[in-house]
Design a protein around this motif. Sequence first.
Motif, PDB file in Angstrom:
ATOM      1  N   ASP A   1       0.862  -1.177   0.000  1.00  0.00           N
ATOM      2  CA  ASP A   1       0.000   0.000   0.000  1.00  0.00           C
ATOM      3  C   ASP A   1       0.900   1.229   0.000  1.00  0.00           C
ATOM      4  O   ASP A   1       2.080   1.143   0.352  1.00  0.00           O
ATOM      5  CB  ASP A   1      -0.902   0.012   1.233  1.00  0.00           C
ATOM      6  CG  ASP A   1      -2.029  -1.008   1.119  1.00  0.00           C
ATOM      7  OD1 ASP A   1      -2.402  -1.349  -0.022  1.00  0.00           O
ATOM      8  OD2 ASP A   1      -2.513  -1.487   2.170  1.00  0.00           O
ATOM      9  N   THR A   2       0.364   2.360  -0.367  1.00  0.00           N
ATOM     10  CA  THR A   2       1.156   3.590  -0.411  1.00  0.00           C
ATOM     11  C   THR A   2       0.659   4.584   0.620  1.00  0.00           C
ATOM     12  O   THR A   2      -0.537   4.652   0.936  1.00  0.00           O
ATOM     13  CB  THR A   2       1.089   4.248  -1.805  1.00  0.00           C
ATOM     14  OG1 THR A   2      -0.284   4.525  -2.132  1.00  0.00           O
ATOM     15  CG2 THR A   2       1.688   3.336  -2.860  1.00  0.00           C
ATOM     16  N   ILE A   3       1.611   5.340   1.154  1.00  0.00           N
ATOM     17  CA  ILE A   3       1.290   6.456   2.031  1.00  0.00           C
ATOM     18  C   ILE A   3       1.717   7.725   1.307  1.00  0.00           C
ATOM     19  O   ILE A   3       2.837   7.802   0.776  1.00  0.00           O
ATOM     20  CB  ILE A   3       1.975   6.315   3.405  1.00  0.00           C
ATOM     21  CG1 ILE A   3       1.566   7.481   4.309  1.00  0.00           C
ATOM     22  CG2 ILE A   3       3.489   6.204   3.289  1.00  0.00           C
ATOM     23  CD1 ILE A   3       1.978   7.290   5.764  1.00  0.00           C
ATOM     24  N   ALA A   4       0.842   8.692   1.255  1.00  0.00           N
ATOM     25  CA  ALA A   4       1.097   9.912   0.491  1.00  0.00           C
ATOM     26  C   ALA A   4       1.945  10.892   1.286  1.00  0.00           C
ATOM     27  O   ALA A   4       2.047  10.812   2.519  1.00  0.00           O
ATOM     28  CB  ALA A   4      -0.223  10.562   0.106  1.00  0.00           C
ATOM     29  N   LEU A   5       2.573  11.807   0.570  1.00  0.00           N
ATOM     30  CA  LEU A   5       3.253  12.942   1.179  1.00  0.00           C
ATOM     31  C   LEU A   5       2.317  14.142   1.117  1.00  0.00           C
ATOM     32  O   LEU A   5       1.893  14.552   0.030  1.00  0.00           O
ATOM     33  CB  LEU A   5       4.551  13.266   0.435  1.00  0.00           C
ATOM     34  CG  LEU A   5       5.751  12.344   0.634  1.00  0.00           C
ATOM     35  CD1 LEU A   5       6.874  12.723  -0.327  1.00  0.00           C
ATOM     36  CD2 LEU A   5       6.253  12.409   2.070  1.00  0.00           C
ATOM     37  N   SER A   6       1.985  14.686   2.267  1.00  0.00           N
ATOM     38  CA  SER A   6       1.145  15.877   2.271  1.00  0.00           C
ATOM     39  C   SER A   6       1.899  17.054   1.672  1.00  0.00           C
ATOM     40  O   SER A   6       3.130  17.038   1.548  1.00  0.00           O
ATOM     41  CB  SER A   6       0.708  16.215   3.697  1.00  0.00           C
ATOM     42  OG  SER A   6       1.836  16.618   4.470  1.00  0.00           O
ATOM     43  N   ASP A   7       1.156  18.090   1.290  1.00  0.00           N
ATOM     44  CA  ASP A   7       1.805  19.286   0.730  1.00  0.00           C
ATOM     45  C   ASP A   7       2.764  19.903   1.743  1.00  0.00           C
ATOM     46  O   ASP A   7       3.846  20.393   1.372  1.00  0.00           O
ATOM     47  CB  ASP A   7       0.739  20.310   0.328  1.00  0.00           C
ATOM     48  CG  ASP A   7      -0.091  19.837  -0.862  1.00  0.00           C
ATOM     49  OD1 ASP A   7       0.378  18.934  -1.590  1.00  0.00           O
ATOM     50  OD2 ASP A   7      -1.207  20.365  -1.049  1.00  0.00           O
ATOM     51  N   GLU A   8       2.364  19.887   3.015  1.00  0.00           N
ATOM     52  CA  GLU A   8       3.229  20.448   4.050  1.00  0.00           C
ATOM     53  C   GLU A   8       4.532  19.643   4.170  1.00  0.00           C
ATOM     54  O   GLU A   8       5.629  20.202   4.310  1.00  0.00           O
ATOM     55  CB  GLU A   8       2.506  20.468   5.398  1.00  0.00           C
ATOM     56  CG  GLU A   8       1.305  21.399   5.470  1.00  0.00           C
ATOM     57  CD  GLU A   8       0.051  20.784   4.873  1.00  0.00           C
ATOM     58  OE1 GLU A   8       0.119  19.597   4.423  1.00  0.00           O
ATOM     59  OE2 GLU A   8      -0.981  21.456   4.838  1.00  0.00           O
ATOM     60  N   ALA A   9       4.415  18.305   4.105  1.00  0.00           N
ATOM     61  CA  ALA A   9       5.607  17.460   4.192  1.00  0.00           C
ATOM     62  C   ALA A   9       6.523  17.690   2.996  1.00  0.00           C
ATOM     63  O   ALA A   9       7.751  17.746   3.134  1.00  0.00           O
ATOM     64  CB  ALA A   9       5.195  15.992   4.273  1.00  0.00           C
ATOM     65  N   ARG A  10       5.947  17.819   1.804  1.00  0.00           N
ATOM     66  CA  ARG A  10       6.762  18.067   0.613  1.00  0.00           C
ATOM     67  C   ARG A  10       7.532  19.378   0.747  1.00  0.00           C
ATOM     68  O   ARG A  10       8.709  19.464   0.374  1.00  0.00           O
ATOM     69  CB  ARG A  10       5.876  18.111  -0.633  1.00  0.00           C
ATOM     70  CG  ARG A  10       5.344  16.748  -1.060  1.00  0.00           C
ATOM     71  CD  ARG A  10       4.473  16.852  -2.304  1.00  0.00           C
ATOM     72  NE  ARG A  10       3.957  15.553  -2.697  1.00  0.00           N
ATOM     73  CZ  ARG A  10       4.591  14.688  -3.476  1.00  0.00           C
ATOM     74  NH1 ARG A  10       5.792  15.001  -3.957  1.00  0.00           N
ATOM     75  NH2 ARG A  10       4.053  13.528  -3.781  1.00  0.00           N
ATOM     76  N   ALA A  11       6.883  20.398   1.281  1.00  0.00           N
ATOM     77  CA  ALA A  11       7.555  21.691   1.433  1.00  0.00           C
ATOM     78  C   ALA A  11       8.728  21.580   2.407  1.00  0.00           C
ATOM     79  O   ALA A  11       9.825  22.108   2.166  1.00  0.00           O
ATOM     80  CB  ALA A  11       6.554  22.740   1.907  1.00  0.00           C
ATOM     81  N   VAL A  12       8.508  20.889   3.529  1.00  0.00           N
ATOM     82  CA  VAL A  12       9.572  20.721   4.518  1.00  0.00           C
ATOM     83  C   VAL A  12      10.735  19.930   3.929  1.00  0.00           C
ATOM     84  O   VAL A  12      11.914  20.293   4.086  1.00  0.00           O
ATOM     85  CB  VAL A  12       9.027  20.015   5.775  1.00  0.00           C
ATOM     86  CG1 VAL A  12      10.169  19.641   6.721  1.00  0.00           C
ATOM     87  CG2 VAL A  12       8.015  20.899   6.491  1.00  0.00           C
ATOM     88  N   LEU A  13      10.435  18.841   3.217  1.00  0.00           N
ATOM     89  CA  LEU A  13      11.483  17.985   2.662  1.00  0.00           C
ATOM     90  C   LEU A  13      12.225  18.668   1.518  1.00  0.00           C
ATOM     91  O   LEU A  13      13.442  18.495   1.371  1.00  0.00           O
ATOM     92  CB  LEU A  13      10.868  16.668   2.192  1.00  0.00           C
ATOM     93  CG  LEU A  13      10.328  15.767   3.326  1.00  0.00           C
ATOM     94  CD1 LEU A  13       9.502  14.623   2.755  1.00  0.00           C
ATOM     95  CD2 LEU A  13      11.466  15.231   4.180  1.00  0.00           C
ATOM     96  N   ASP A  14      11.516  19.455   0.726  1.00  0.00           N
ATOM     97  CA  ASP A  14      12.185  20.189  -0.357  1.00  0.00           C
ATOM     98  C   ASP A  14      13.171  21.205   0.209  1.00  0.00           C
ATOM     99  O   ASP A  14      14.285  21.376  -0.300  1.00  0.00           O
ATOM    100  CB  ASP A  14      11.153  20.893  -1.240  1.00  0.00           C
ATOM    101  CG  ASP A  14      10.381  19.924  -2.119  1.00  0.00           C
ATOM    102  OD1 ASP A  14      10.812  18.757  -2.227  1.00  0.00           O
ATOM    103  OD2 ASP A  14       9.351  20.325  -2.694  1.00  0.00           O
TER     104      ASP A  14
END
Length: 493
Positions: free
Chosen positions: A323-336
Amino acid sequence: MAKKRTTTKAEVDAPPNADAIGANWAAADLTFMQQQLTPAPVFPLQHLTPTIEALVRGFSDTQHLSAAYVGPTVLATLSGAIGNRWRIGLTSVKTEPLALFVAMVGRPGTGRSTVIEIAQDALQQAEAAIMAHGANTPRSSAGAQELSAHQARQTSIAMQRILRSGAVPADLDEDEAASGPPLVLCDATGAGFIDELQHDARGRTLLSAEFRGVLTGLMAGQGHRGRTILLQAFDGPRYPVKLKAGFIVVPALLLTVLAAVHPQSVGHITQGDGLCARFLWTYPDAAPIHELPSEAGPADLLRKLSVDLVRSGGSDASGQYYDTIALSDEARAVLDHASRTFTAGLDDLGDRLRDVYVRGPQQARRISAVFAIVEAVSKGVLPVAVSGEDAERAVGLMAEFFLPMAERTLTVTRDKEEAPATQLARHLRRLGKAAINTREDILRGRGSPLRDAGVIQDALRELQLRGLLQPAERAGLGRPAQNWRVHPALLTA
């Protein structure tokens, strides 16, 4: 005719410089004996999720273990229990597994074997759950076809053996037979890994009390192909392998690794092929542990959590093994943002550290997903997405612990051997004698790090110049005196 003395013998028998005989001891400067280590960062418990923090604190307190070993071990254990059941959904078609490679650098007696036992205990509980419930685990149609083909091959081989021998094992009980392969591996060759991992796509966890031996086994008879298998296992790809009998396909070559590494063995990992950068390194200032454990700690909680994790994903809802777990927009911003921060100033780093920092964002991404899945499963709910808070915790853990630890490990273990004078000073401190003899205590002394007469003489002269040795007065006739007085500060340091 008298026997002629060699130069080496003359150096040993040469009397010490008598200029300092009878002088009072000056204040001793022992800073040259201090190891020039990069300070070890403290494991930041505040960056863990509540469930994982409780586990790390519990084991650290009750087992008298360094949190710098326990924290990475718990992360690796949970990553191993997740295996290939969950992946991060980066795009609609691209996913990433959550495998973590953890290397615990240190010397014997510092608790590394104990934390590996903690991990093995929990994962064996998860393994039992797999074996007991494997027959009821739904799989995708594509996966079922591959596994059915593999099982058919194994059945055919078993039948051929039975027909040749004319005997069926008397204890064969299909109802009680294990329904799946083990989750935990402790050692294997490259061919063994391939054979083991072709059974299914759920992944395995490799636990090693000395990782150098595992690397040796992987490369035995296969050279660097064995390391290639380990490199590939970090990303869990579909892996076709050409054998003499034909092709076999590993549905997902995936491993989580928790390894103890002696400081002198680090070089076997750092050979410029990318394996070093795949590891999360930890090398704390851990002293030998003398206290026995006061209690088991949160072992039951880690076992239950591991069992729940192996049952949580890979439910065929996605048409895959996972199964997949998504990256929220907030998580993507932090990781970027973390990616830009981690990779700034790469030109000022050496090759090994450069690769580690480039991998930093990916490691943070995987840790953040482990955080999200573990917290959801511990509450009995389905993981949905990695939150911004999960990502911030993971980035903080990388920035404040794992990246500084990598710098410490990869620089300290590369240091050259200590100077002879330093080695000799440590030997004298260990002897604890106020007066020593060159021949009996150093040249022939048990445990002496120096055996070459010329090197010994130079080291003695240097320690005399540093004010740590004074030549003793020659008493009586015979050979030249070889006795030295040792500075009291060296004996009490």
